[in-house]
Design a protein around this motif. Structure first.
Motif, PDB file in Angstrom:
ATOM      1  N   UNK A 333       0.857  -1.182   0.000  1.00  0.00           N
ATOM      2  CA  UNK A 333       0.000   0.000   0.000  1.00  0.00           C
ATOM      3  C   UNK A 333       0.891   1.230   0.000  1.00  0.00           C
ATOM      4  N   UNK A 334       0.288   2.376   0.029  1.00  0.00           N
ATOM      5  CA  UNK A 334       1.068   3.605   0.104  1.00  0.00           C
ATOM      6  C   UNK A 334       1.221   4.113   1.530  1.00  0.00           C
ATOM      7  N   UNK A 335       0.648   3.401   2.491  1.00  0.00           N
ATOM      8  CA  UNK A 335       0.652   3.910   3.860  1.00  0.00           C
ATOM      9  C   UNK A 335       0.977   2.801   4.846  1.00  0.00           C
ATOM     10  N   UNK A 336       2.171   2.847   5.406  1.00  0.00           N
ATOM     11  CA  UNK A 336       2.554   1.930   6.461  1.00  0.00           C
ATOM     12  C   UNK A 336       2.806   2.661   7.753  1.00  0.00           C
ATOM     13  N   UNK A 337       2.041   3.721   8.010  1.00  0.00           N
ATOM     14  CA  UNK A 337       2.267   4.553   9.193  1.00  0.00           C
ATOM     15  C   UNK A 337       1.583   4.028  10.440  1.00  0.00           C
ATOM     16  N   UNK A 338       0.522   3.231  10.286  1.00  0.00           N
ATOM     17  CA  UNK A 338      -0.236   2.812  11.456  1.00  0.00           C
ATOM     18  C   UNK A 338      -1.061   1.577  11.123  1.00  0.00           C
ATOM     19  N   UNK A 339      -1.530   0.925  12.166  1.00  0.00           N
ATOM     20  CA  UNK A 339      -2.487  -0.165  12.018  1.00  0.00           C
ATOM     21  C   UNK A 339      -3.483  -0.032  13.155  1.00  0.00           C
ATOM     22  N   UNK A 340      -4.727   0.261  12.814  1.00  0.00           N
ATOM     23  CA  UNK A 340      -5.706   0.548  13.843  1.00  0.00           C
ATOM     24  C   UNK A 340      -5.259   1.744  14.659  1.00  0.00           C
ATOM     25  N   UNK A 341      -5.174   1.557  15.976  1.00  0.00           N
ATOM     26  CA  UNK A 341      -4.774   2.635  16.868  1.00  0.00           C
ATOM     27  C   UNK A 341      -3.276   2.699  17.121  1.00  0.00           C
ATOM     28  N   UNK A 342      -2.519   1.750  16.590  1.00  0.00           N
ATOM     29  CA  UNK A 342      -1.083   1.675  16.856  1.00  0.00           C
ATOM     30  C   UNK A 342      -0.322   2.367  15.732  1.00  0.00           C
ATOM     31  N   UNK A 343       0.568   3.272  16.106  1.00  0.00           N
ATOM     32  CA  UNK A 343       1.298   4.079  15.139  1.00  0.00           C
ATOM     33  C   UNK A 343       2.768   3.674  15.129  1.00  0.00           C
ATOM     34  N   UNK A 344       3.398   3.781  13.957  1.00  0.00           N
ATOM     35  CA  UNK A 344       4.742   3.257  13.765  1.00  0.00           C
ATOM     36  C   UNK A 344       5.815   4.322  13.585  1.00  0.00           C
ATOM     37  N   UNK A 345       5.435   5.582  13.584  1.00  0.00           N
ATOM     38  CA  UNK A 345       6.425   6.652  13.574  1.00  0.00           C
ATOM     39  C   UNK A 345       7.002   7.002  12.221  1.00  0.00           C
ATOM     40  N   UNK A 507       0.131   8.986  25.935  1.00  0.00           N
ATOM     41  CA  UNK A 507      -0.385   9.671  24.747  1.00  0.00           C
ATOM     42  C   UNK A 507       0.592   9.452  23.606  1.00  0.00           C
ATOM     43  N   UNK A 508       0.034   9.169  22.422  1.00  0.00           N
ATOM     44  CA  UNK A 508       0.871   9.063  21.233  1.00  0.00           C
ATOM     45  C   UNK A 508       1.230  10.450  20.750  1.00  0.00           C
ATOM     46  N   UNK A 509       2.512  10.721  20.646  1.00  0.00           N
ATOM     47  CA  UNK A 509       2.930  11.946  19.984  1.00  0.00           C
ATOM     48  C   UNK A 509       2.856  11.705  18.488  1.00  0.00           C
ATOM     49  N   UNK A 510       2.205  12.587  17.758  1.00  0.00           N
ATOM     50  CA  UNK A 510       2.017  12.407  16.324  1.00  0.00           C
ATOM     51  C   UNK A 510       3.321  12.690  15.590  1.00  0.00           C
ATOM     52  N   UNK A 511       3.909  11.643  15.000  1.00  0.00           N
ATOM     53  CA  UNK A 511       5.146  11.841  14.251  1.00  0.00           C
ATOM     54  C   UNK A 511       5.052  11.271  12.844  1.00  0.00           C
ATOM     55  N   UNK A 512       3.844  10.917  12.417  1.00  0.00           N
ATOM     56  CA  UNK A 512       3.669  10.477  11.039  1.00  0.00           C
ATOM     57  C   UNK A 512       3.682  11.688  10.113  1.00  0.00           C
ATOM     58  N   UNK A 513       4.106  11.507   8.858  1.00  0.00           N
ATOM     59  CA  UNK A 513       4.056  12.630   7.916  1.00  0.00           C
ATOM     60  C   UNK A 513       2.659  13.222   7.846  1.00  0.00           C
ATOM     61  N   UNK A 514       2.598  14.503   7.621  1.00  0.00           N
ATOM     62  CA  UNK A 514       1.316  15.201   7.710  1.00  0.00           C
ATOM     63  C   UNK A 514       0.282  14.641   6.754  1.00  0.00           C
ATOM     64  N   UNK A 515       0.711  14.140   5.598  1.00  0.00           N
ATOM     65  CA  UNK A 515      -0.268  13.654   4.635  1.00  0.00           C
ATOM     66  C   UNK A 515      -0.923  12.356   5.077  1.00  0.00           C
ATOM     67  N   UNK A 516      -0.373  11.699   6.116  1.00  0.00           N
ATOM     68  CA  UNK A 516      -0.948  10.448   6.599  1.00  0.00           C
ATOM     69  C   UNK A 516      -1.718  10.625   7.902  1.00  0.00           C
ATOM     70  N   UNK A 517      -1.782  11.833   8.424  1.00  0.00           N
ATOM     71  CA  UNK A 517      -2.506  12.048   9.664  1.00  0.00           C
ATOM     72  C   UNK A 517      -4.002  11.904   9.434  1.00  0.00           C
ATOM     73  N   UNK A 518      -4.635  11.175  10.308  1.00  0.00           N
ATOM     74  CA  UNK A 518      -6.084  11.017  10.194  1.00  0.00           C
ATOM     75  C   UNK A 518      -6.816  12.114  10.944  1.00  0.00           C
ATOM     76  N   UNK A 519      -6.174  12.659  11.983  1.00  0.00           N
ATOM     77  CA  UNK A 519      -6.784  13.700  12.794  1.00  0.00           C
ATOM     78  C   UNK A 519      -5.747  14.804  12.998  1.00  0.00           C
ATOM     79  N   UNK A 520      -6.074  16.048  12.718  1.00  0.00           N
ATOM     80  CA  UNK A 520      -5.069  17.114  12.789  1.00  0.00           C
ATOM     81  C   UNK A 520      -4.837  17.620  14.205  1.00  0.00           C
ATOM     82  N   UNK A 521      -4.430  16.717  15.113  1.00  0.00           N
ATOM     83  CA  UNK A 521      -4.088  17.133  16.462  1.00  0.00           C
ATOM     84  C   UNK A 521      -2.704  16.598  16.803  1.00  0.00           C
ATOM     85  N   UNK A 522      -2.130  17.061  17.876  1.00  0.00           N
ATOM     86  CA  UNK A 522      -0.735  16.743  18.172  1.00  0.00           C
ATOM     87  C   UNK A 522      -0.570  15.420  18.916  1.00  0.00           C
TER      88      UNK A 522
END
Length: 630
Positions: A333-345, A507-522
């Motif tokens: 796929x084009x997105x390997x940033x997360x799976x469900x609620x778990x984020x990979x950075x 709390x997960x600190x959002x460190x995925x690239x901006x284009x992959x963010x699902x919610x625009x919060x920190x």
């Protein structure tokens, strides 16, 4: 509502740029490639429909990269191209590969009879002795002899069932086949992939698959089966109300051969063993790149265990494995940033494509660059979110370390000292433990990282939790459940889950690239989240032998020991380790009637409640053996 409006607005900002790039790649593809559709004859006269995408560039010789599939090489028609531009496959076209897809024997536009996971034939003698390896050999032979401008080097790859055909292709022995990449390959449909895990029938995957696959149809055809209409989109309700396994057979009917054959082989007999790829991976010639997802709900077992089988039975083979934190096929796929609620950075899928797969094929098929710097094992460790390049898998310094179930719902690395200690629950087939929370139509792709708090609250789930960890604990390798249990009946299932309990203030600190963010919060609150790291089921009657099942003696303790798929995870300091044990996992796995019998012949009246005990005392110590590394 505001959150979703912001999300929609963010998506609109990104969409035009993405669409523009896709359109440019699509136009480029049509400008630089032509498509050819041919029937390639096999040694027994059967012809296989094959789509070939040929570069117009005649200034150099081109390698061939092929996929064999039962899922159709559509779109059909030489003016209609596959959307190679939707993922990293467009890079192969830009590198000048001849791309080939083929409908395997007996599917779609190909001739012949389809056989599910057709057994490998190591003793082929005449032209009528065929298997998927011989079909691959004959296809490669035709391609290198008939495609102008090819450089004589062929690779094969595919995900899931095409991963099985990639393994079979690697056994073909054709000298032009230089590299093969079975990805999430179907490997053993009784012990670990898709339709059975340790003999337990995975009903939701099997039924949803065979209602829309392997139905007889006129040959050739571009029209697939229609499937069935479900009367509810609540799959827990549907599978529970449909009832015992013979009821599902009546819905599917008599036309799906493999469904009938599965029911006719309820133990791990020679019929199943002939369909276990691992039995035939001696003397593998091409360079091998096994790829899979650590959280692949369909074929997590296949990648790990095909790799290990090749290591054992073909030690001279150039054999490597890559395992990322992915669901089934997420690496393509084009997105390997997360799976469900778990984020990979980071975007793990993009990293894999650019640093592993593309350099692998470029080197072995094009001679491009130096030998690719791909380790024996390239593994992503969740928890710490790091790729690690390892010289061996499992790591040489891995130490199998038991963590013991204790009285008062505790978990400890010390052996229990109590006397006559056990946890007890009633397993009721009328109210089975769901595999995930909420209402779903299809089996979810992310249940293998889901929050397990819903299960921990149930009275029919035994829960054991460690103290807060004062240092990181890293796992790398297979997990072994070593449980002492009893049942008031003559059979039961045992589901063991290894869980990472996040701190209450996490709390997960959002460190995925901006284009992959699902919610625009920190940040993302995840306090108390119980992340499933690995879960697996064991059908109790197979605890001593998959070939010769044995009943339990009611209320008598018995050892239930089984190996779960490998993990790569770090429990960080401040987290806790949790083990959950239960006796149903529905509708992921079919319900056990909890009587010693042929479950495929069980009726709705055969299901019985059972009182289950999980022992944790000095005489009957239950543990989960963790693959701990420094």
């Amino acid at each position: 509502m505001r959150k979703w409006l912001l999300l929609a607005f963010a998506a609109l900002l990104v969409l035009p740029a993405v669409s523009k790039a896709v359109n440019q790649d699509s136009l480029w593809m049509y400008e630089h490639y032509t498509k050819k559709e041919v029937y390639i004859p096999m040694r027994d006269g059967v012809r296989l429909f094959t789509s070939i995408y040929l570069p117009k560039d005649g200034t150099e010789k081109h390698p061939i990269l092929m996929t064999r599939t039962p899922y159709s090489c559509a779109p059909y028609g030489e003016k209609n191209f596959r959307p190679w531009y939707r993922n990293h496959y467009i890079n192969y076209l830009k590198e000048g590969y001849i791309m080939v897809t083929q409908d395997v024997r007996g599917t779609w536009m190909s001739e012949g009879k389809f056989v599910n996971v057709r057994p490998f034939n190591p003793n082929k003698k005449g032209k009528q002795d065929i298997d998927e390896a011989s079909d691959t050999y004959d296809t490669i032979d035709w391609l290198v002899k008939n495609l102008a401008g090819n450089n004589g080097n062929v690779g094969i790859f595919g995900i899931s069932y095409p991963g099985f055909y990639s393994t079979m292709g690697a056994l073909s022995g054709h000298p032009a086949l230089k590299a093969a990449s079975p990805q999430a390959p179907v490997t053993d449909w009784f012990l670990g992939d898709d339709f059975h895990h340790n003999g337990a029938f995975f009903i939701s995957d099997a039924f949803s698959f065979y209602t829309a696959f392997d139905h007889p149809h006129p040959q050739p055809t571009t029209v697939g089966p229609k499937g069935i209409e479900y009367y509810t989109h609540d799959n827990y309700k549907y599978y529970l109300e449909t009832g015992a396994l013979p009821n599902f057979s009546r819905i599917i009917g008599d036309s799906v051969t493999f469904w009938r054959e599965m029911y006719a082989h309820p133990t791990y007999d020679d019929w199943w063993k002939a369909r276990n790829v691992r039995n035939f991976v001696q003397n593998v010639k091409p360079a091998m790149l096994l790829v899979g997802g650590i959280f692949d709900a369909e074929d997590c077992f296949g990648a790990w265990n095909t790799y290990k089988a090749i290591e054992e039975k073909s030690p001279a083979t150039n054999n490597r494995i890559v395992m990322g934190p992915w669901y089934h096929g997420q690496w393509a796929s084009n997105d390997g940033t997360h799976l469900g609620n778990i984020r990979f950075g980071s975007n793990t899928a993009a990293w894999y494509a650019q640093h592993i797969e593309i350099p692998f094929f470029n080197y072995y098929l094009k001679g491009k660059g130096q030998a690719p710097d791909i380790a024996e094992a390239t593994i992503f460790f969740t928890g710490e979110n790091k790729w690690k390049q390892l010289p061996k898998w499992p790591p040489a310094n891995m130490a199998p370390t038991p963590v013991y179930l204790q009285n008062n719902d505790r978990l400890s690395f010390s052996k229990p000292s109590d006397n006559d200690s056990f946890s007890e629950y009633v397993s009721d087939p009328a109210k089975p433990v769901p595999y995930t929370e909420g209402v779903h139509f299809n089996r979810t792709i992310n249940y293998m990282t889901d929050d397990q708090r819903f299960a921990a609250r149930r009275p029919d789930v035994a829960v054991f939790e460690s103290d807060v960890l004062d240092h990181d604990i890293t796992l790398a390798g297979p997990v072994v459940a070593d449980i002492v249990a009893s049942t008031s009946t003559t059979d039961a299932d045992f589901v063991v889950k290894v869980i990472d309990v996040f701190p209450d203030d996490f709390k997960y600190e959002e460190d995925a690239p901006s284009e992959h963010r699902r919610v625009p919060s920190a940040t993302y609150p995840m306090g108390g989240y119980q992340m499933l790291v690995r879960g697996e089921i064991m059908r109790g009657k197979f605890r001593n032998s998959f070939e010769k099942p044995e009943p339990f003696v009611p209320n008598q303790p018995a050892n239930v020991k089984f190996t779960m798929p490998d993990v790569a995870h770090t429990f960080q300091k401040g987290h806790r380790i949790m083990i959950q044990v239960q006796s149903s996992w529905f509708p992921l796995a079919d319900r056990n009637p909890q009587q010693f019998m042929d479950i495929y012949k069980a009726t709705d009246k055969d299901f019985k409640k059972a009182t289950i005990r999980i022992y944790h005392d000095a005489t009957h110590a239950s543990s989960v053996i963790l693959p701990v590394v420094p």
